[in-house]
Design a protein around this motif. Structure first.
Motif, mmCIF file in Angstrom:
data_model
loop_
_atom_site.group_PDB
_atom_site.id
_atom_site.type_symbol
_atom_site.label_atom_id
_atom_site.label_comp_id
_atom_site.label_asym_id
_atom_site.label_seq_id
_atom_site.Cartn_x
_atom_site.Cartn_y
_atom_site.Cartn_z
ATOM 1 N N ASN A 229 1.203 -1.042 -0.332
ATOM 2 C CA ASN A 229 -0.276 -0.384 -0.147
ATOM 3 C C ASN A 229 0.650 1.159 0.335
ATOM 4 O O ASN A 229 1.968 1.396 0.854
ATOM 5 C CB ASN A 229 -0.701 -0.162 1.066
ATOM 6 C CG ASN A 229 -1.756 -1.145 1.114
ATOM 7 O OD1 ASN A 229 -2.460 -0.977 -0.557
ATOM 8 N ND2 ASN A 229 -2.335 -1.546 2.427
ATOM 9 N N PRO A 230 0.561 2.600 -0.877
ATOM 10 C CA PRO A 230 1.189 3.375 -0.695
ATOM 11 C C PRO A 230 1.287 4.193 0.704
ATOM 12 O O PRO A 230 0.252 3.841 0.742
ATOM 13 C CB PRO A 230 0.427 4.168 -1.644
ATOM 14 C CG PRO A 230 -0.566 3.714 -2.557
ATOM 15 C CD PRO A 230 -0.655 2.233 -2.103
ATOM 16 N N GLY A 231 3.007 4.848 0.622
ATOM 17 C CA GLY A 231 2.979 5.336 1.814
ATOM 18 C C GLY A 231 2.990 4.568 3.863
ATOM 19 O O GLY A 231 3.600 5.068 4.213
ATOM 20 N N GLN A 232 3.631 2.900 3.534
ATOM 21 C CA GLN A 232 3.415 2.189 3.857
ATOM 22 C C GLN A 232 4.417 1.072 3.722
ATOM 23 O O GLN A 232 4.980 0.552 2.675
ATOM 24 C CB GLN A 232 2.129 1.261 4.331
ATOM 25 C CG GLN A 232 0.729 2.205 4.903
ATOM 26 C CD GLN A 232 -0.613 1.331 4.760
ATOM 27 O OE1 GLN A 232 -0.072 0.725 5.064
ATOM 28 N NE2 GLN A 232 -1.388 2.063 4.986
ATOM 29 N N PRO A 233 4.917 0.379 4.429
ATOM 30 C CA PRO A 233 5.939 -0.564 4.494
ATOM 31 C C PRO A 233 5.380 -1.672 3.797
ATOM 32 O O PRO A 233 4.358 -1.779 4.215
ATOM 33 C CB PRO A 233 7.172 -1.140 5.416
ATOM 34 C CG PRO A 233 6.181 -0.223 6.986
ATOM 35 C CD PRO A 233 5.191 0.670 6.221
ATOM 36 N N PRO A 234 6.139 -2.765 3.029
ATOM 37 C CA PRO A 234 5.844 -3.789 2.645
ATOM 38 C C PRO A 234 5.413 -4.766 3.734
ATOM 39 O O PRO A 234 5.752 -5.634 4.896
ATOM 40 C CB PRO A 234 6.398 -3.951 2.056
ATOM 41 C CG PRO A 234 8.002 -3.681 2.389
ATOM 42 C CD PRO A 234 7.613 -2.869 1.782
ATOM 43 N N ALA A 235 4.085 -5.321 3.680
ATOM 44 C CA ALA A 235 4.065 -6.250 4.473
ATOM 45 C C ALA A 235 3.611 -7.528 3.915
ATOM 46 O O ALA A 235 3.035 -8.321 3.269
ATOM 47 C CB ALA A 235 2.476 -6.261 4.953
ATOM 48 N N PHE A 236 4.148 -9.172 4.421
ATOM 49 C CA PHE A 236 3.991 -10.671 4.172
ATOM 50 C C PHE A 236 2.307 -11.012 5.140
ATOM 51 O O PHE A 236 2.759 -10.548 6.238
ATOM 52 C CB PHE A 236 5.276 -10.696 4.239
ATOM 53 C CG PHE A 236 4.643 -12.895 4.349
ATOM 54 C CD1 PHE A 236 4.599 -13.593 3.406
ATOM 55 C CD2 PHE A 236 4.295 -13.475 5.365
ATOM 56 C CE1 PHE A 236 4.717 -14.413 2.475
ATOM 57 C CE2 PHE A 236 4.503 -14.716 5.430
ATOM 58 C CZ PHE A 236 4.597 -15.332 3.887
ATOM 59 N N ARG A 262 12.799 -8.386 -0.554
ATOM 60 C CA ARG A 262 13.482 -6.727 -2.019
ATOM 61 C C ARG A 262 12.903 -5.374 -2.009
ATOM 62 O O ARG A 262 12.925 -5.004 -1.826
ATOM 63 C CB ARG A 262 13.071 -7.934 -3.660
ATOM 64 C CG ARG A 262 14.060 -8.786 -3.828
ATOM 65 C CD ARG A 262 14.639 -8.779 -5.354
ATOM 66 N NE ARG A 262 12.793 -9.547 -5.678
ATOM 67 C CZ ARG A 262 12.015 -10.990 -6.096
ATOM 68 N NH1 ARG A 262 13.318 -11.518 -5.470
ATOM 69 N NH2 ARG A 262 10.985 -10.554 -6.648
ATOM 70 N N LYS A 263 11.331 -5.982 -1.577
ATOM 71 C CA LYS A 263 10.760 -4.792 -1.340
ATOM 72 C C LYS A 263 11.488 -4.018 0.172
ATOM 73 O O LYS A 263 10.874 -2.986 -0.006
ATOM 74 C CB LYS A 263 9.021 -4.853 -1.286
ATOM 75 C CG LYS A 263 8.624 -5.625 -2.888
ATOM 76 C CD LYS A 263 9.269 -4.549 -3.609
ATOM 77 C CE LYS A 263 8.215 -4.460 -4.925
ATOM 78 N NZ LYS A 263 8.037 -3.536 -5.956
ATOM 79 N N MET A 264 11.315 -4.823 1.203
ATOM 80 C CA MET A 264 12.055 -4.160 2.714
ATOM 81 C C MET A 264 13.390 -3.720 2.653
ATOM 82 O O MET A 264 12.739 -2.811 2.520
ATOM 83 C CB MET A 264 11.627 -5.344 3.390
ATOM 84 C CG MET A 264 11.527 -4.447 5.016
ATOM 85 S SD MET A 264 11.096 -3.366 5.650
ATOM 86 C CE MET A 264 9.965 -4.200 5.984
ATOM 87 N N LEU A 270 15.661 2.971 1.074
ATOM 88 C CA LEU A 270 14.831 4.251 0.714
ATOM 89 C C LEU A 270 14.550 5.228 2.385
ATOM 90 O O LEU A 270 14.341 6.630 1.853
ATOM 91 C CB LEU A 270 13.631 4.565 -0.349
ATOM 92 C CG LEU A 270 13.654 3.787 -2.184
ATOM 93 C CD1 LEU A 270 12.480 4.007 -2.298
ATOM 94 C CD2 LEU A 270 14.563 4.678 -3.031
ATOM 95 N N ARG A 271 14.295 4.681 2.803
ATOM 96 C CA ARG A 271 13.731 5.372 3.840
ATOM 97 C C ARG A 271 15.434 5.917 4.559
ATOM 98 O O ARG A 271 15.418 7.202 4.736
ATOM 99 C CB ARG A 271 13.174 4.295 5.193
ATOM 100 C CG ARG A 271 12.198 5.387 6.021
ATOM 101 C CD ARG A 271 11.759 4.785 7.044
ATOM 102 N NE ARG A 271 13.099 3.787 7.713
ATOM 103 C CZ ARG A 271 12.495 2.642 8.362
ATOM 104 N NH1 ARG A 271 11.138 2.812 9.113
ATOM 105 N NH2 ARG A 271 13.041 1.445 9.361
ATOM 106 N N GLU A 272 16.374 5.217 4.694
ATOM 107 C CA GLU A 272 17.854 5.540 5.508
ATOM 108 C C GLU A 272 17.938 6.460 4.339
ATOM 109 O O GLU A 272 18.787 7.365 4.296
ATOM 110 C CB GLU A 272 18.629 4.475 5.326
ATOM 111 C CG GLU A 272 18.678 3.619 6.081
ATOM 112 C CD GLU A 272 19.257 2.395 6.111
ATOM 113 O OE1 GLU A 272 19.958 2.588 4.787
ATOM 114 O OE2 GLU A 272 19.170 1.358 6.588
#
Length: 537
Positions: A229-236, A262-264, A270-272
Motif C-alpha cells: 500500500n502507498p506510504g506504508q512498508p511492505p507487509a507479508f 526485496r521490497k523491504m 529509500l527510507r535511510e
C-alpha cells in the motif's frame, strides 16, 4: 507473519522439495546478524538460503546462484560442508526448521523473533551455534514436546465443534477471551487470535469456532501475498489481500518471502536516504535562516542615509564651527526648530575631510544595501526551494515517488562534484551490494554502456524491442536470482513492458561494442537470453 509457525511450516515443506537429496555447500556470514547457507540441489543447481537474526523486518529468503563469501569472511560450521541433505522439517510444536544431514548432524534454524539463531545439533546436544556459541556449546537441545503436533491438533479442533467447545469451557474463565483462545490454539499467536476475534460475529463457541475454521483452512492452504500500500512498508501475509489493498499474490511462500525481502530492503534503503536528505535539508534551511536573521537588525540603506545626512550637515557647518575632540556639534540645517546634532568625527581631519569621509561611507553602504537585497532575494528563493523539497519528501507516498524526490534532490557541494563525474542514471538497489543502473534516453544509454559500465559489469536489454540499457554492478554471472530480477526490470523499461513474457539479453559489458554504421545500436558478441515477466521495480 514472517516468523509465524504456519509461514515456517510451508517454507520448510517447500525447502524439503527443493533440497532433499542435495548437498550443503557452505555457510558464511558477510553481514551483521545474517547467515547465508549455500546448497546444491539434487538437479545440480546452486541455491542460497539467507537467514536474518535479531531483526523483526526479515526472516528468511532464497536466491539462486552461488555468491561465494569474500576473502576476509570465515566459514561457519565447516565440519558439515558437502554433507547430503536427507530432509527438511519443521518441529511439530515449535518454530524450528531442521535440516537433517547424512552424517547424523541436524542444522536447526530457531526462528524465535529476536532470538533467531542457527544451531548444529547431534545426539540431542548443541555442538555449535551462530550466536552465543560458547554459551550454548555442549548444552542439551530441548525439542519442544507436544502430545499432538500443532497442525493435527488444530485439524481435530476444526473438524469437531464439541471438542472446541469443551476446550474453551475448560480454559480459565477469569482470563480475557483472547488469552483463553491463545492457550487452546497451538501455533496461534496474538495476531492470529486478534484476527479470529475480528471476523467472529460474536463470542459464542459456535461463532468462535466458525471464525477459527475459516482462518485455519486459510493457513493450511495459504495464498501468500505481499501488501504494498502507498506510504506504508511492505507487509507479508498468508491470507488473501483485503479489499482495497495493493498486493502481489504468490503460489509459493518462499517466492512471497523473496519478493517481500526485496521490497523491504528497498523500502529501508529509500527510507535511510530520505532521513539523510531530510537531515541535510533541515541543516541547510537552518543555516540560511540564521544568515537572514543575523542581518535583520542591520539595514545598510538606513546607515547610508544617515552618513549622507552627516556629510551634508558637516559641509554646511564649514567655517562656522570647529571639531572638539572626537565629536562636533552642528546646527540641523534640515529642521531649524530641531536641536543641534552631535556628529562623531575623525580626529586629525577637518570638517571638509570628515564630510568627504561620510559621503564615501554613504556610497559604500548604498552598494552594500543593494548587495544585501540581492543576497536576501537569493536566500529566500533558496529557502523556498529547500522547503518545497522537504514538503515533497514528506508527501512521497510510494517508493517510486520517493525515488524521484531523492534523485531530484541531489545534494550540493562535495557530493554534487562527485555526481558531476558520474552520469545520473536511474538506480534500483537489487540487494545490499548489487545495484541496477537504468538509462533514461538514447544519449544516457550510451553514457551508461560506454562511459560508466566496467568490463565485468552485467549488461541487460530487452531483445528485439526498444528500451533502456541496464547495467548491473556488484554482481557476477553466478548471481542468478539478482540477474533475473534485473532482467524483469529491464523488460519493464522497454517497449515490451506489457508482454506476458519478454526475452532479455544478458551479458558482460566487455562483449558489447558500438555499431559504427548505425548510431544508437550496439553489437553483441556473446549473449544469454532470459525469458522473464516484465515487472516494475
Amino acid at each position: 507473519m514472517l516468523r509465524n509457525y504456519f509461514t515456517l511450516y510451508h517454507a520448510a515443506a517447500e525447502l524439503h522439495q527443493r533440497l532433499a537429496g542435495g548437498y550443503l555447500f557452505e555457510i558464511h556470514s558477510q553481514q551483521k546478524n545474517e547467515i547465508t547457507l549455500a546448497f546444491v540441489t539434487p538437479e545440480g543447481e546452486h541455491l542460497q538460503l539467507v537467514v536474518t537474526v535479531r531483526s523483526p523486518r526479515f526472516s528468511l529468503f532464497t536466491r539462486e546462484g552461488l555468491n561465494r563469501k569474500s576473502r576476509n569472511t570465515a566459514g561457519i560450521m565447516s565440519r558439515i560442508y558437502e554433507r547430503q541433505i536427507t530432509g527438511v522439517v519443521i518441529s511439530p510444536a515449535d518454530r524450528q526448521i531442521g535440516f537433517s544431514l547424512d552424517d547424523g548432524h541436524t542444522l536447526v534454524l530457531r526462528m524465535f523473533s529476536a532470538e533467531t539463531n542457527m544451531l548444529l545439533v547431534r545426539d540431542g546436544r548443541i555442538v555449535d551455534a551462530f550466536k552465543d556459541a560458547r554459551k550454548l556449546e555442549n548444552t542439551p537441545f530441548d525439542e519442544t514436546e507436544a502430545d499432538v503436533p500443532f497442525f493435527r491438533a488444530l485439524d481435530q479442533l476444526a473438524a469437531d465443534l464439541a471438542l472446541f467447545r469443551q476446550k474453551l469451557e475448560k480454559s480459565d474463565s477469569t482470563e480475557p477471551l483472547d488469552q483463553r483462545l491463545l492457550s487452546m490454539l497451538p501455533g496461534f499467536d496474538r495476531k492470529l487470535v486478534r484476527r479470529l476475534l475480528a471476523i467472529a460475529e460474536g463470542e459464542s463457541p459456535e461463532q468462535l469456532h466458525e471464525a477459527f475454521v475459516a482462518i485455519f483452512y486459510d493457513l493450511a492452504s495459504s495464498a501468500p501475498c505481499v501488501v504494498e500500500n502507498p506510504g506504508q512498508p511492505p507487509a507479508f501475509s498468508l491470507f488473501a489481500p483485503e479489499s482495497g489493498d495493493e498486493a502481489v499474490t504468490f503460489e509459493s511462500v518462499i517466492d512471497a518471502l523473496n519478493h517481500y525481502s526485496r521490497k523491504m530492503y528497498r523500502h529501508l534503503h529509500l527510507r535511510e536516504r530520505a532521513v539523510e536528505m531530510r537531515r541535510e535539508l533541515a541543516a541547510k534551511i537552518g543555516k540560511l535562516e540564521k544568515e537572514l536573521n543575523a542581518s535583520a537588525g542591520h539595514d545598510p540603506e538606513e546607515v547610508s542615509q544617515r552618513n549622507e545626512r552627516f556629510g551634508h550637515l558637516l559641509t554646511g557647518a564649514i567655517g562656522a564651527v570647529e571639531p572638539s575632540g572626537s565629536t562636533v556639534t552642528v546646527p540641523n540645517l534640515f529642521d531649524a526648530d530641531s536641536p543641534d546634532v552631535v556628529i562623531p568625527v575623525k580626529t586629525g581631519l577637518n570638517l571638509q575631510e570628515n564630510a568627504a569621509w561620510y559621503f564615501t561611507q554613504a556610497t559604500k553602504n548604498r552598494n552594500k544595501a543593494e548587495a544585501q537585497k540581492l543576497r536576501h532575494a537569493e536566500l529566500r528563493a533558496e529557502l523556498d526551494t529547500l522547503r518545497l523539497k522537504l514538503a515533497k519528501l514528506d508527501e512521497a507516498d510510494s517508493p517510486e515517488r520517493l525515488q524521484q524526490v531523492l534523485e531530484a534532490g541531489s545534494s550540493s557541494g562535495k557530493k554534487r562534484k562527485e555526481q558531476d563525474k558520474t552520469p545520473q542514471f536511474r538506480t534500483i538497489p537489487i540487494s545490499d551490494r548489487i545495484t541496477l543502473y537504468i538509462g533514461r534516453n538514447s544519449a544516457n544509454n550510451e553514457k551508461l554502456t560506454f562511459g560508466f559500465a566496467k568490463p565485468d559489469d552485467i549488461w541487460l536489454h530487452a531483445r528485439g524491442a526498444s528500451g533502456s540499457h541496464c547495467v548491473l554492478k556488484g554482481a557476477g554471472m553466478h548471481n542468478a536470482s539478482e540477474i533475473r530480477r534485473a532482467a524483469e526490470i529491464a523488460a519493464w523499461h522497454s517497449s515490451a513492458k506489457h508482454s506476458e513474457l519478454a526475452p532479455v539479453i544478458c551479458t558482460q559489458k566487455k562483449y558489447i561494442k558500438k555499431d559504427r554504421k548505425t548510431p544508437g545500436n550496439v553489437i553483441i558478441e556473446r549473449e544469454q537470453v532470459l525469458m522473464v515477466k516484465p515487472l516494475r521495480e
